[in-house]
Scaffold this active site. Structure first.
Site, PDB file in Angstrom:
ATOM      1  N   SER A   1       0.881  -1.175   0.000  1.00 37.31           N
ATOM      2  CA  SER A   1       0.000   0.000   0.000  1.00 37.31           C
ATOM      3  C   SER A   1       0.918   1.224   0.000  1.00 37.31           C
ATOM      4  O   SER A   1       1.519   1.540   1.028  1.00 37.31           O
ATOM      5  CB  SER A   1      -0.875   0.058   1.263  1.00 37.31           C
ATOM      6  OG  SER A   1      -1.580  -1.134   1.444  1.00 37.31           O
TER       7      SER A   1
ATOM      8  N   LYS B   1      -6.754   2.051  -2.427  1.00 36.82           N
ATOM      9  CA  LYS B   1      -6.377   1.435  -1.139  1.00 36.82           C
ATOM     10  C   LYS B   1      -6.267   2.493  -0.041  1.00 36.82           C
ATOM     11  O   LYS B   1      -6.728   2.301   1.089  1.00 36.82           O
ATOM     12  CB  LYS B   1      -5.035   0.698  -1.305  1.00 36.82           C
ATOM     13  CG  LYS B   1      -4.474   0.118  -0.031  1.00 36.82           C
ATOM     14  CD  LYS B   1      -5.338  -0.996   0.529  1.00 36.82           C
ATOM     15  CE  LYS B   1      -4.854  -1.419   1.906  1.00 36.82           C
ATOM     16  NZ  LYS B   1      -5.719  -2.445   2.499  1.00 36.82           N
TER      17      LYS B   1
ATOM     18  N   LYS C   1       0.118   5.724   7.861  1.00 38.76           N
ATOM     19  CA  LYS C   1       0.699   5.987   6.528  1.00 38.76           C
ATOM     20  C   LYS C   1      -0.388   6.014   5.462  1.00 38.76           C
ATOM     21  O   LYS C   1      -0.434   6.897   4.606  1.00 38.76           O
ATOM     22  CB  LYS C   1       1.739   4.885   6.251  1.00 38.76           C
ATOM     23  CG  LYS C   1       2.348   4.814   4.885  1.00 38.76           C
ATOM     24  CD  LYS C   1       1.816   3.701   3.999  1.00 38.76           C
ATOM     25  CE  LYS C   1       1.765   2.327   4.590  1.00 38.76           C
ATOM     26  NZ  LYS C   1       1.247   1.279   3.739  1.00 38.76           N
TER      27      LYS C   1
HETATM   28  P1  NDP Z   1       5.181  -6.084   8.037  1.00 36.46           P
HETATM   29  O1  NDP Z   1       5.732  -4.963   8.836  1.00 36.46           O
HETATM   30  O2  NDP Z   1       4.633  -7.272   8.742  1.00 36.46           O
HETATM   31  O3  NDP Z   1       6.324  -6.618   7.013  1.00 36.46           O
HETATM   32  C1  NDP Z   1       7.130  -5.724   6.302  1.00 36.46           C
HETATM   33  C2  NDP Z   1       8.050  -6.493   5.351  1.00 36.46           C
HETATM   34  O4  NDP Z   1       8.846  -5.546   4.635  1.00 36.46           O
HETATM   35  C3  NDP Z   1       9.012  -7.438   6.057  1.00 36.46           C
HETATM   36  O5  NDP Z   1       9.239  -8.542   5.218  1.00 36.46           O
HETATM   37  C4  NDP Z   1      10.269  -6.580   6.178  1.00 36.46           C
HETATM   38  O6  NDP Z   1      11.462  -7.347   6.240  1.00 36.46           O
HETATM   39  C5  NDP Z   1      10.228  -5.851   4.858  1.00 36.46           C
HETATM   40  N1  NDP Z   1      10.988  -4.597   4.900  1.00 36.46           N
HETATM   41  C6  NDP Z   1      10.823  -3.576   5.776  1.00 36.46           C
HETATM   42  N2  NDP Z   1      11.687  -2.571   5.477  1.00 36.46           N
HETATM   43  C7  NDP Z   1      12.408  -2.982   4.398  1.00 36.46           C
HETATM   44  C8  NDP Z   1      13.437  -2.405   3.636  1.00 36.46           C
HETATM   45  N3  NDP Z   1      13.900  -1.181   3.914  1.00 36.46           N
HETATM   46  N4  NDP Z   1      13.949  -3.121   2.602  1.00 36.46           N
HETATM   47  C9  NDP Z   1      13.485  -4.349   2.322  1.00 36.46           C
HETATM   48  N5  NDP Z   1      12.507  -4.960   3.009  1.00 36.46           N
HETATM   49  C10 NDP Z   1      11.961  -4.278   4.037  1.00 36.46           C
HETATM   50  O7  NDP Z   1       4.108  -5.429   7.067  1.00 36.46           O
HETATM   51  P2  NDP Z   1       2.744  -6.056   6.504  1.00 36.46           P
HETATM   52  O8  NDP Z   1       3.029  -7.358   5.850  1.00 36.46           O
HETATM   53  O9  NDP Z   1       1.695  -5.937   7.538  1.00 36.46           O
HETATM   54  O10 NDP Z   1       2.387  -4.957   5.383  1.00 36.46           O
HETATM   55  C11 NDP Z   1       3.035  -4.918   4.130  1.00 36.46           C
HETATM   56  C12 NDP Z   1       2.225  -3.981   3.222  1.00 36.46           C
HETATM   57  O11 NDP Z   1       0.898  -4.502   3.087  1.00 36.46           O
HETATM   58  C13 NDP Z   1       2.089  -2.554   3.782  1.00 36.46           C
HETATM   59  O12 NDP Z   1       2.112  -1.631   2.741  1.00 36.46           O
HETATM   60  C14 NDP Z   1       0.726  -2.589   4.471  1.00 36.46           C
HETATM   61  O13 NDP Z   1       0.163  -1.285   4.559  1.00 36.46           O
HETATM   62  C15 NDP Z   1      -0.036  -3.513   3.531  1.00 36.46           C
HETATM   63  N6  NDP Z   1      -1.189  -4.216   4.117  1.00 36.46           N
HETATM   64  C16 NDP Z   1      -1.117  -4.834   5.349  1.00 36.46           C
HETATM   65  C17 NDP Z   1      -2.221  -5.507   5.858  1.00 36.46           C
HETATM   66  C18 NDP Z   1      -2.205  -6.205   7.191  1.00 36.46           C
HETATM   67  O14 NDP Z   1      -3.288  -6.616   7.652  1.00 36.46           O
HETATM   68  N7  NDP Z   1      -1.048  -6.406   7.832  1.00 36.46           N
HETATM   69  C19 NDP Z   1      -3.487  -5.580   5.091  1.00 36.46           C
HETATM   70  C20 NDP Z   1      -3.420  -4.983   3.783  1.00 36.46           C
HETATM   71  C21 NDP Z   1      -2.318  -4.307   3.340  1.00 36.46           C
HETATM   72  P3  NDP Z   1      12.121  -7.792   7.651  1.00 36.46           P
HETATM   73  O15 NDP Z   1      11.548  -9.153   7.955  1.00 36.46           O
HETATM   74  O16 NDP Z   1      13.573  -7.811   7.365  1.00 36.46           O
HETATM   75  O17 NDP Z   1      11.725  -6.741   8.676  1.00 36.46           O
END
Ligand code: NDP
Length: 308
Positions: free
Chosen positions: A107, A182, A251
């Site tokens: 998102s 979204k 965000k």
């Molecule tokens: P999380 O915080 O659970 O996971 C984030 C992921 O991104 C991890 O794999 C993390 O890796 C990786 N990451 C973070 N920073 C970096 C970076 N600088 N470079 C590379 N990888 C990075 O997030 P969510 O899965 O909850 O959300 C992901 C997206 O989906 C967001 O945009 C959110 O708004 C959207 N979303 C979330 C929902 C939810 O219910 N959770 C529902 C619908 C959309 P590492 O393991 O190393 O930290």
């Protein structure tokens, strides 16, 4: 192109599609697991041990070197914001084969999505912004809704991949449109959650049990996902499970503000919700999004609980 319409030969080709998934967070883990049920699936995560564990649990192939992702024909990403996606796309882009399609489930900012699309177009790689709704539960069931921005031809080419993670795929416009829809959706979620918390705490302060109020609202016009699901299932039992970070919701509401501003819409309601949600994310660092209810509870001096 739905898988069920494919001829057997085309079906073979479809299941041979090699897919890569970047970002095994709360959403990425179950989404990549569902992809692995249908396609050979490479997984890459900033913290490599998460990818290794995913491979052991779900039969994906963990890659530690981002460049290895380039052998996939379809690259999916689900990272916090478009900023992280842009950094990964910048590093990986030159290694991708022409004709690859990148599906971005993050998102993010619509303008950021357009920049990434332009960058990838320079390598003849298609880009679709395809953020998702349905939460971690929908992700686990392969039943997300995805709102897709980008070329219809690119979408048709990867529709079989999206079908592995989503029950509903809606083409909402050109690149960036998925991100915009979204952001607005999540701003509506935040608005209804704040409003429900305010209304229910006021009622509780005057002696109305939250369960009774929610029973009425459930069959009345004020109902929302907040009153039907989030408050009954996560607040009343005080469980507040961590599924979607409050910082990520803040965000999204901020991005919705940019969408409104870009369209010349004033939006005083969403401006206030943006302010409140941003402040709550700072106050409750590390909290789940539903915990914004706690801010209202503290101000009113009442807990919405069924545990007394
Ligand atoms: P999380 O915080 O659970 O996971 C984030 C992921 O991104 C991890 O794999 C993390 O890796 C990786 N990451 C973070 N920073 C970096 C970076 N600088 N470079 C590379 N990888 C990075 O997030 P969510 O899965 O909850 O959300 C992901 C997206 O989906 C967001 O945009 C959110 O708004 C959207 N979303 C979330 C929902 C939810 O219910 N959770 C529902 C619908 C959309 P590492 O393991 O190393 O930290």
């Amino acid at each position: 192109m739905p898988t069920s319409d494919a001829t057997p030969a085309a079906g073979d080709a479809l299941t041979r599609t090699e897919v890569a998934f970047i970002g095994l967070g709360a959403m990425g883990r179950p989404m990549a697991a569902n992809l692995a049920g249908r396609f050979p699936t490479l997984v890459y995560n900033r913290t490599t041990s998460v990818a290794t564990q995913h491979a052991a649990a779900h039969g994906t192939t963990a890659v530690a070197d981002l460049a290895e992702v380039a052998r996939a024909q379809v690259v999916c990403s689900c990272l916090p914001t478009d900023v992280e996606v842009a950094a990964v796309a910048g590093a990986l882009g030159p290694a991708l084969s022409p004709g690859t399609v990148w599906i971005d489930h993050t998102s993010g900012d619509p303008a950021g999505a357009r920049d990434i699309a332009q960058l990838l177009a320079g390598y003849d790689v298609g880009y679709l912004d395809a953020p998702v709704s349905g939460g971690t539960d929908g992700a686990a069931r392969g039943a997300l809704t995805t709102m897709v921005g980008g070329d219809a031809e690119d979408l048709a080419a990867v529709r079989h991949v999206l079908d592995a993670v989503a029950a509903r795929v809606v083409h909402v416009g050109q690149v960036g449109a998925g991100m915009a829809v979204k952001a607005v959706n999540n701003a509506l979620l935040a608005t209804s959650l704040w409003a429900a918390a305010e209304g229910l705490t006021a009622l509780a302060a005057q002696g109305v049990a939250p369960e009774a109020a929610l029973e009425v609202i459930a069959s009345s016009s004020g109902r929302s996902f907040a009153t039907e699901t989030l408050i009954p299932d996560r607040v009343l039992d005080r469980s507040f499970p961590h599924t979607f970070a409050l910082a990520l919701l803040a965000k999204d509401v901020r991005l919705a503000g940019s969408v409104l501003a870009g369209a010349g819409v004033d939006g005083p309601v969403l401006q206030l919700v943006e302010q409140l949600t941003g402040a709550a994310a700072i106050e409750l660092e590390g909290a789940d999004h539903v915990e914004l209810v706690r801010v209202v509870e503290r101000a009113v001096g009442v807990e919405l609980s069924s545990l007394q």
